[in-house]
Write a protein that holds these residues in place. Structure first.
Motif, mmCIF file in Angstrom:
data_model
loop_
_atom_site.group_PDB
_atom_site.id
_atom_site.type_symbol
_atom_site.label_atom_id
_atom_site.label_comp_id
_atom_site.label_asym_id
_atom_site.label_seq_id
_atom_site.Cartn_x
_atom_site.Cartn_y
_atom_site.Cartn_z
ATOM 1 N N GLN A 19 45.308 -85.564 68.581
ATOM 2 C CA GLN A 19 45.093 -87.133 68.646
ATOM 3 C C GLN A 19 43.858 -87.665 69.178
ATOM 4 O O GLN A 19 43.138 -88.235 69.082
ATOM 5 N N ALA A 20 43.473 -86.558 70.603
ATOM 6 C CA ALA A 20 43.009 -86.916 71.431
ATOM 7 C C ALA A 20 40.770 -86.408 70.875
ATOM 8 O O ALA A 20 39.918 -85.959 71.411
ATOM 9 N N GLU A 21 40.867 -85.714 69.719
ATOM 10 C CA GLU A 21 39.582 -84.502 69.322
ATOM 11 C C GLU A 21 38.912 -85.889 69.122
ATOM 12 O O GLU A 21 37.597 -85.176 68.765
ATOM 13 N N ALA A 22 38.562 -86.678 68.769
ATOM 14 C CA ALA A 22 38.433 -88.113 68.785
ATOM 15 C C ALA A 22 36.959 -88.533 70.341
ATOM 16 O O ALA A 22 36.178 -88.514 69.724
ATOM 17 N N ILE A 23 37.805 -87.659 70.913
ATOM 18 C CA ILE A 23 37.015 -88.279 72.144
ATOM 19 C C ILE A 23 37.110 -87.151 73.410
ATOM 20 O O ILE A 23 35.996 -86.884 74.357
ATOM 21 N N LEU A 26 37.416 -80.736 72.077
ATOM 22 C CA LEU A 26 38.040 -79.659 72.640
ATOM 23 C C LEU A 26 37.721 -78.121 72.436
ATOM 24 O O LEU A 26 38.448 -77.198 72.580
ATOM 25 N N THR A 27 36.875 -78.096 71.945
ATOM 26 C CA THR A 27 36.034 -76.760 71.850
ATOM 27 C C THR A 27 35.557 -75.669 73.371
ATOM 28 O O THR A 27 36.490 -75.032 73.679
ATOM 29 N N ARG A 28 36.335 -76.997 74.180
ATOM 30 C CA ARG A 28 36.065 -76.791 75.894
ATOM 31 C C ARG A 28 37.201 -76.082 76.113
ATOM 32 O O ARG A 28 37.540 -76.139 77.894
ATOM 33 N N ILE A 29 38.592 -76.791 75.664
ATOM 34 C CA ILE A 29 39.340 -77.256 76.574
ATOM 35 C C ILE A 29 40.870 -75.807 75.963
ATOM 36 O O ILE A 29 41.210 -75.888 74.640
#
Length: 84
Positions: A19-23, A26-29
């Motif tokens: 859900q949070a991919e816009a904010i 995610l490549t860092r997580i």
């Protein structure tokens, strides 16, 4: 008032990140949660706010490209969650 309910933390974090991919970048997580982690008793709305705040701060105040790690592990009848 807290609305505690049993949560599968790995599933909760996976759904949250989707859900949070816009904010978030995610490549860092990186997520490290064992498959056999016991369910946790938590308020999903509050947990979402806490994770948002911690991941946001990690992204904001760490050097670009640095991994952000979300980890969880059982510890003394509790579950220890860390975001570094």
């Amino acid at each position: 008032v807290l609305q505690h309910q049993p949560l599968d933390l790995a599933a909760f974090i996976a759904a949250y990140l989707q859900q949070a991919e816009a904010i978030f970048d995610l490549t860092r997580i990186e997520v490290s949660i064992p498959d056999d982690l016991p369910r946790v008793l938590a308020d999903p709305a509050r947990l979402e706010r806490i994770v948002t705040n911690l991941v946001s701060n990690a992204q904001k105040y760490s050097p670009p490209g640095t991994p952000i790690r979300i980890c969880a592990a059982p510890r003394n009848h509790h579950v220890l969650v860390s975001i570094t």
